[in-house]
Design a protein around this motif. Sequence first.
Motif, mmCIF file in Angstrom:
data_model
loop_
_atom_site.group_PDB
_atom_site.id
_atom_site.type_symbol
_atom_site.label_atom_id
_atom_site.label_comp_id
_atom_site.label_asym_id
_atom_site.label_seq_id
_atom_site.Cartn_x
_atom_site.Cartn_y
_atom_site.Cartn_z
ATOM 1 N N THR A 1 0.830 -1.216 0.000
ATOM 2 C CA THR A 1 0.000 0.000 0.000
ATOM 3 C C THR A 1 0.857 1.255 0.000
ATOM 4 N N THR A 2 2.161 1.104 0.105
ATOM 5 C CA THR A 2 3.022 2.290 0.202
ATOM 6 C C THR A 2 4.247 2.070 -0.685
ATOM 7 N N THR A 3 5.258 2.896 -0.514
ATOM 8 C CA THR A 3 6.474 2.715 -1.321
ATOM 9 C C THR A 3 7.643 2.433 -0.404
ATOM 10 N N LEU A 4 8.690 1.916 -0.988
ATOM 11 C CA LEU A 4 9.881 1.556 -0.218
ATOM 12 C C LEU A 4 10.493 2.806 0.423
ATOM 13 N N GLN A 5 10.487 3.932 -0.334
ATOM 14 C CA GLN A 5 11.059 5.165 0.225
ATOM 15 C C GLN A 5 10.364 5.553 1.518
ATOM 16 N N ASN A 6 9.028 5.416 1.512
ATOM 17 C CA ASN A 6 8.265 5.889 2.667
ATOM 18 C C ASN A 6 8.567 5.109 3.939
ATOM 19 N N ILE A 7 8.947 3.837 3.795
ATOM 20 C CA ILE A 7 9.174 3.055 5.021
ATOM 21 C C ILE A 7 10.653 2.746 5.230
ATOM 22 N N SER A 8 11.511 3.277 4.314
ATOM 23 C CA SER A 8 12.926 2.900 4.385
ATOM 24 C C SER A 8 13.555 3.274 5.734
ATOM 25 N N GLU A 9 13.232 4.476 6.230
ATOM 26 C CA GLU A 9 13.875 4.895 7.494
ATOM 27 C C GLU A 9 13.472 3.982 8.642
ATOM 28 N N ASP A 10 12.191 3.591 8.648
ATOM 29 C CA ASP A 10 11.726 2.707 9.729
ATOM 30 C C ASP A 10 12.458 1.365 9.682
ATOM 31 N N VAL A 11 12.638 0.847 8.467
ATOM 32 C CA VAL A 11 13.293 -0.456 8.346
ATOM 33 C C VAL A 11 14.768 -0.331 8.713
ATOM 34 N N LEU A 12 15.409 0.737 8.219
ATOM 35 C CA LEU A 12 16.844 0.904 8.494
ATOM 36 C C LEU A 12 17.109 1.044 9.991
ATOM 37 N N SER A 13 16.145 1.669 10.695
ATOM 38 C CA SER A 13 16.374 1.886 12.130
ATOM 39 C C SER A 13 16.435 0.567 12.915
ATOM 40 N N SER B 1 10.058 -7.707 -0.381
ATOM 41 C CA SER B 1 9.589 -6.437 -0.969
ATOM 42 C C SER B 1 10.290 -6.146 -2.287
ATOM 43 N N PHE B 2 11.604 -6.428 -2.315
ATOM 44 C CA PHE B 2 12.364 -6.138 -3.531
ATOM 45 C C PHE B 2 11.760 -6.864 -4.734
ATOM 46 N N ARG B 3 11.172 -8.039 -4.483
ATOM 47 C CA ARG B 3 10.631 -8.809 -5.615
ATOM 48 C C ARG B 3 9.503 -8.073 -6.315
ATOM 49 N N HIS B 4 8.864 -7.186 -5.565
ATOM 50 C CA HIS B 4 7.769 -6.418 -6.174
ATOM 51 C C HIS B 4 8.276 -5.177 -6.878
ATOM 52 N N CYS B 5 9.595 -4.934 -6.809
ATOM 53 C CA CYS B 5 10.138 -3.679 -7.324
ATOM 54 C C CYS B 5 10.689 -3.850 -8.737
ATOM 55 N N THR B 6 10.820 -2.722 -9.392
ATOM 56 C CA THR B 6 11.508 -2.675 -10.688
ATOM 57 C C THR B 6 12.772 -1.852 -10.453
ATOM 58 N N PRO B 7 13.718 -1.879 -11.400
ATOM 59 C CA PRO B 7 14.950 -1.099 -11.177
ATOM 60 C C PRO B 7 14.666 0.368 -10.863
ATOM 61 N N SER B 8 13.637 0.936 -11.502
ATOM 62 C CA SER B 8 13.355 2.351 -11.254
ATOM 63 C C SER B 8 12.839 2.578 -9.837
ATOM 64 N N MET B 9 12.262 1.544 -9.235
ATOM 65 C CA MET B 9 11.753 1.691 -7.861
ATOM 66 C C MET B 9 12.873 1.490 -6.842
ATOM 67 N N LEU B 10 14.033 1.039 -7.318
ATOM 68 C CA LEU B 10 15.165 0.845 -6.409
ATOM 69 C C LEU B 10 16.342 1.698 -6.870
ATOM 70 N N PRO B 11 16.203 3.027 -6.839
ATOM 71 C CA PRO B 11 17.324 3.858 -7.283
ATOM 72 C C PRO B 11 18.475 3.773 -6.287
ATOM 73 N N SER C 1 19.766 5.964 -4.425
ATOM 74 C CA SER C 1 19.547 6.625 -3.136
ATOM 75 C C SER C 1 18.842 5.697 -2.141
ATOM 76 N N VAL C 2 17.992 4.804 -2.641
ATOM 77 C CA VAL C 2 17.279 3.880 -1.749
ATOM 78 C C VAL C 2 18.155 2.660 -1.447
ATOM 79 N N LEU C 3 18.826 2.191 -2.490
ATOM 80 C CA LEU C 3 19.588 0.948 -2.365
ATOM 81 C C LEU C 3 20.813 1.100 -1.478
ATOM 82 N N LYS C 4 21.439 2.265 -1.592
ATOM 83 C CA LYS C 4 22.732 2.457 -0.905
ATOM 84 C C LYS C 4 22.635 2.200 0.595
#
Length: 2034
Positions: A391-403, A423-433, A435-438
């Motif tokens: 229901t959301t995007t990886l960017q939106n929850i990335s900080e919570d997961v990283l913490s 989650s990555f399986r649902h992504c395309t390369p453009s959804m994993l730029p 800035s998110v992957l690093k």
Amino acid sequence: MGDDSEWMKLPIDQKCEHKIWKARLNGYEEALKLFQKIEDEKSPEWGKYLGLIKKFVTDSNAVAQLKGLEAAFAFIENAHVAGKTTGEVVSGVVGKVFNQPKARAKELGTDICLMYIEIEKAEVVQDELIKGLDNKNPKIVVACIETLRKALCEFGSKIITLKPVVKVLPKLFESREKAVRDEAKLLAVEIYRWIRDALRTPLQNINSVQLKELEEEWVKLPTAAPKQTRFLRSQQDLKAKFEQQQAAGGDEADGDDDEVEAAPVDPYELLEAVEILSKLPKDFYEKIEAKKWQERKEALEAVEALTKNPKLESGDYGDLVRALKKVIGKDANVMLVAMAAKCLAGLATGLRKKFGTYAGHVVPTILEKFKEKKPQVVQALQEAIDAVFLTTTLQNISEDVLSVMDNKNPSIKQQASLFLARSFRHCTPSMLPKSVLKPFCAAFLKQVNDSAPEVRDAAFEALGTAMKVVGEKAVNPFLADVDKLKLDKIKECADKVELVGKKGGGGGEKKEKPAAKAPPPVEAPAKPSGPPKKAAPAKAAGPPKKGKPASAPSTKSKKASDTKEIVETELSPDVCEEKAAAVLPASCMQLLDSGNWKERLASMEEFQRAVEQMDKSEMPCQALVKMLAKKPGWKETNFQVMQMKLHIVGLIAQKGSFSKTSALVVLDGLVDKIGDVKCGSNAKEALTAIGEACSLPWTAEQVVSMAFTQKNPKNQAETLNWLANAMKEFGFAGINVKAFINNVKTALGATNPAVRTSAITLLGVMYLYMGAPLRMFFEDEKPALLSQIDAEFEKMQGQSPPAPIRGTKKAGAEEEGDAAEEEEVDGGAGDIMDLLPRANISDKITLDMVSKISDKNWKIRKEGLDEVAAVISEAKFIQANIGELPMALKGRLNDSNKLLVQQALNILQQIATAMGPSLKQHVKTLGIPVITVLGDSKPNVRAAALSTLNAWVEQTGMKEWLEGEDLSEELKKENPFLRQEMLGWLAEKLPTMHTVPADLMLCVPHLYTCLEDRSGDVRKKAQDALPTFMMHLGYEKMSKATGKLKPASKDQVVGMLEKARAVMPAKPAAPAKAAVSKPPASSAPAAKPASAPARNQSPSEDFSEPEPKPDTKKAKPAGPAAKKRGSMELKLKGEKDNAKQNRLSRGTPSSEQGVAGKKPPVKAGAKDEEDKSGPIFILVPNGKEQRIKEEKTLKILKWNFNTPRDEYVEQLKTQMSTCLAKWLQDELFHFDFQRHVKAIGAMIERMEAECEAVIGCLDLILKWFTLRFFDTNTSVLMKALEFLKLLFTMLSRKNYQLNDYEASSFIPYLILKVGESKDVVRKDVRAILTMLCKVYAASKVFPFLMEGTKSKNSKQRSECLEELGCLIENFGMNVCQPTPAKALKEIAVHIGDRDTTVRNASLNTVLAAYNACGDQVFKLIGNLSEKEMSMLEERIKRSAKKTPAASAKQERPQREHPTNPSATFLRKPVQEEVPNKLSQARAQHAHLEQLAPSIPKEFQLDLDVFENNHTCASDIPDLVQHKLEEVLEPVMIPERKMSSVSPHFDDIHNSTASTINFVISQVASGDINTSIQALAQIDEVLRQVDKAEAMSGHIDQFLIATFMQLRLIYNTHMADDRLDNKDIFKLYSCIIGNMLSLFSMESLAREASMGVLKDLMHGLITLMLDSRVEDIEDGQQLIRSVNLLVVRVLEKSDQSNVLSALLVLLQDSLISTAGSPMFSELVMKCLWRMIRFLPQTINSINLDRILLDVHNFMKVFPKEKLKQLKSDVPHRTLKTLLHTLCRLTGAKILDHMSMIENRNESELEAHLRRVVKHSANLSGLKSEKSTEKGALRSDDKVIKAKVSDILSEIFKKIGSKENTKEGLTELYEYKQKYSDADLEPFLRNTSQFFQSYVERGLRMIESEREGKGRIQTSTVIPQHSTDSYLPSSSAVPISSNGEDLNAAAYYERLKILRQRRGLENSTPEEDRPPFSSLRPSVASSTDMLHSKLSQLKESREHFQQEQSHSHSPTRSSSPASNLDDLKKRLERIKSNRQ
């Protein structure tokens, strides 16, 4: 009866309402006839019946009702207004027709429903049918279901909305009626065909038996996606495409459609949303807090039951989510935790994107709860977090997961990593730029080394999944420090993921978009990772930008290269010394640390020389720099030595592979010397070199930290200066601001002013790149210092950063910056905002503070808000995690106290600035509620909300706001304040965006509602917003969306859309690119005019970044003045013009239109006159070619539309701006039609004077006129047609030929106008079409007209058919494209048209075809109905009576019509059209002669020039300027579309040549049918004696094409299993049939040359030996026919040629070991047969040539070699041949060896002498004369013995009908040979008639031979003598022997002249050059082709000369002098060439 007569008199509409059923029946019948007659769908007649149609279908009388239904159907099909009746008529059909017992009535009812759907009324029909499903009568229900099923089957799921149908399906399955259930089952099966498994969910609750039955039916369905088979009126293009596919067997073209339709239907969309919030137990919130776990469990069970609904109604779930989150986070009972997790998963699944608002709150809690060990809890939590992720995007929850990634609990780390992997399986390369992957990769790398194995495995899996998704190259830079073992493990995981990924991709039903995109990720990485690879070694300014894909990897590649360089390990001093000694001179090494500075200096010089000469691969950088650092090292006291040392460091860094390890050796020393007056510049250069080698970001960080650890202020200042300069040179990419911002702060506080100044300068440079956010770092500085910083920033304001000139990686990274800016408005700023140090304030947002904010007392709430504001302002920059604050603040936005609302808005504004780009994740939670505040009644609150909104958008960009349904939900609310504010805000923001999410479309229905809102302000704002929506969504989509509106509303909205379309802004071009590519001076304002054309150019739907590049360049020539004027005028009058142009102007008032609009009336007079004085058409060199190229490469829109959209008009306007005077362009694109008339008038005046420029921009002029065809104004149209008539006259006079690009963008639109209702317009259009054939091949115009016949407009159909008839009449059958059969079938279809004029036109066209090709037309038109066939036959009979008179008339236009098209050949035409133009040129020589003075004679060979100018001779071949190889190249068959304007075979004047060339070229076609058709046409010519002469001159060409086809069949067709043997047999039969016809005519057969005969015989013998042929049915018959043909070829061909051919063939077959021995045997059999004929044919044989061939044969096969062959037959054959020749000619044979070089060495001569001697001995050694006589006498005896046999055979032939001509020819030849032959005995018993017939025939042959026999010789292979064909007076052999190959072209010309003038035989023998110069060893058909080609090239010239000769009595009277003159010229030419 009396009553009858009363109603009979009534008008039709009154009869239809009459109370007597018979009257109504009669009325319906008449109405039906009337409806079928009315042509105009908009005729007022239709209006009379609007109110009656319902009565037609609901008539109470069954008989009348049936006729009424037919009439109603005709009305709906033809009337434009029929749509208005949909609701009532369909309702009537459902209620009163579907219950009828008659099947016909039901059928008509269904057809009516389907026809309404076809006329775009699908929704209304569907609604009525669904209402019908509730009817109590089961018949009606069954009929409704059946109609729905048919509609779905025919129109497909895109037109029939399935959701309402699926909704009622379960109810239908419950029906008591079996018929209903059965029909429902069929409907379910049909729906399943379209949406597959999406149907399972809605039907899961039906009866299990029924479900099982359905499953069984579903399995049987084909897997292929179904296709729409019936189309709406608006889908005619799709319909045409579909029909083409059907015609072509629907193979390849299907691909596109499949892709479009492949998107699977989402079952979620078919479901009805369920509202659950109101269904929650009332005491839920108390129970969930209860102390007893059982009560809490009850509460959760109630929720769980509700959340099982697959689709939930949106609402405020905040409280429910908080309650569930609390259970998950705090509840001690794990079973309840699992239940709460399930409830959350259910909510997320049911709400989908609408749950995204709450995702950020629950993710941290779920992750923390993973510490639980129980599998069922973990599983429930996994399901919950997975559902939430969707229901959301990886960017939106990335900080919570990283913490939680470095949490102490291994289970949490493991589950977090596993969650990310899933989650990555649902992504395309453009959804994993990057800035998110690093950050994720960094966290995984820590876990890879974790002590817990499960954590390590999870990290490996996550990294492997990431690698699989984005590709190895994208992930590798982050894995630099990973050892090989772990890397392999990651790769192994990546390989395993593949299967899971596929499953995930296909089976993730919940995620529509990612699921569809799942497969591409695997290939995608290749694209992004490509450019950097090339870029790195190139050291250029980076690869060309490819938009976003290139952005991420460019920096990754930089990282990768960095990591490579770091690898170098530090070397020990000894190793360094050793390595240095290996590359440096020994003296240099010794003196490095000498005490004498001079020696050190000398050592440095040697060092430098060595470094300069050293190869990069050999240079040990670290060793060398360590040698430099060796004592005294950087403490060197002598500045000269030091300078040298620093210079060498720079050299090493530039030339070698310089690593960071080496850099660290020298950096300290360099920084130490940077402030040195003498050495500073060298130190800076060295630093720059190191920056290039090791990347500036790293170098800068090291240098600055080193400088500030020293105390030397000079060094500090200079370091900062160097860095400021380096940033400009390298660009800012990758610079880690944080790394030295503290040092800069230190510098700002330094006591030394120079350091402070340098720091401020550096900040100025950084400001160029970072902008305003940079100031935030220094807000704590003292005011005085801050004002200095501000002053520096002020200086930099408006400047753009310079383009980087150093460092490949920098360029790549800068690219990334550009791409980011393109992607997001503030992307650049966003990156820099990330660098700011941010505080985590989540722990400061205490529960106490949150509860205060939610308190009941407003004062306490205010206190809570104040505290929050204080926390934020203290932190300055904050992280995205702000705990519970969002939900608390959201509550305050609808506070009853407006002050608190404003305060909450201020806090949100504050948060936006403090949080920066990571604010994105709060858009749904906090941003959307801010929009709600826009609906507040108080203006000051709305203003505050708007400024907050803008502050947020500044940080987040618009994309997040437009995604999902939130925005449309807000617009849906009927709050006028909210609507007007929101629309105003959207109207402001949308034009700045490059792309928008598709969800914007959801707002459109509400936007239309706003257009009709009660509030005037809302309506106005909605109208203002309309164009901004349209610029992104496009007119088409928005127009389509009006379909759901009520009719009254729709008309109003469509009108507004039209207005909006006229003022639609263009999409913005990417500003970043424009700025970077220009020097700093040309900042933003100057860039605008340049980029404007580019914007207009690009289509609004699919905007692509690279596009503007070429256009911008194109726009530049306008010059700086234009730019300046543009931007100034834009500011002054843009708004005014927009208002003026609100009416329907075809252009868009973008930046240009402001300029191009009306000028102030005051200035108009004088200024306009000045402007108009110059040329109005501007010739742009190669402009047209460039446009054609751009259209081919799809850089611009292809000119192809039903109605012109704005982007087309804009594109044309942009293109015309360079080709027309500005004032003219303003007039042409003005919205006032009178200006158009004026402009056309001006163009007419200047057309002649500026014709070159007109032709240069002809494509644009024609395109502009196509736009006028869509105008409704008649005066403009008439003026336009006047111009076009003059234009085509001018083009025809200039011999210009339209190219296909010009034609295809003009002719289809001209043809639209041929159906105009006004006669005067139609007449003009027809006139233009006639002229068109003079400048464009008629055969190419034909397909356009054929397309025109498919129009709905009957006038257009009839006019197009008439025009087709004229084309066939004037240009013959070959004008028909693609083939006459296909074209005539399509034309004949219209014989059955309901319109009389169309029928007549069609009949006339078929009649024209009949006149051209006779009865064959009946085969071509295919099957017609009896009625149609009788009409056609009647028409043909009628025309037959008129024909005699008409034929004479007809002949003239036939020849006159193509005059100009043929003349156009004289201009250099487009390459592809050359063959046709050539044919026309040859054909029309008579007319060319009249035009001769104006003709540039490309092919004229001026003999006078050669006579006088001896130097010119060598350049002769260059005179021919055209490449005409294609003319006769049978392999390169011309495409159909290129076929020439060729008349039919009835004309046997020279125009036939072009037709025959074309047909012959098709004989060798790879397509069997094409070849068969061509052969059939040639056969028709050959079979008619009077027409067969047309083939003369084409025989070789035809035979070449034939044996090529034989070779093709043998090699290709026979081996192709897919081809039907019958087709191949048919093709063989056609070929053999043609050959037999050809070789039965001796005159034609003798034209076949030796090379061609050789190849032909080879082909035929190969065919006879082909074993595969025997396998074909009737194969034996075929071989017998070939046998017969071979005999015919041997008999009828020129005997010299065929004998020669057989000898060469025998030689070849004996040389070749690969061939079959049978082959040479058959060749020898043919030779034996020829030897048998020799006594009769000896006089016609060229003995010299035959002997030369025998000589060549004997050279290859001397006597000994011949005897060694397995068979002795070749030897015997040769011997027999020579003996026979000797016997027949005697000793004279020795005189015929003139062509043999070195006769003495020839084995042949010796052999002949022996034979002659032997025969002389036999005859008593008589003289040569008597020998000859004796030979002849003995010969005579032999022949007389057979006389009676031969003559009786000949007379048999004369007596038979088929062979009479052949018999007469043989008799004539027999008489020629044996003049004393007595024919009396044979004629004695015959009738007088037969005798006179024979005499007449012989006389005719004699006269024919005398006239024509002289020119029967081959063009390539000369013949010795044709005495027997010539009158007895001519004793001298023919001169064609005397051809010299070097001067072939001249000889051929001369020869043709001789032949034409009858001088062929009068050249003296001595003028003949020696034969030896002539003959190559073997002449093949390829030589023939070249010869034919040269003939063709020159034919036109000859024809002209012939004409002039034939009309000149003086010349013809003195052939001898003419000939002498020619001979002298020829001798001179030859001597020159030697």
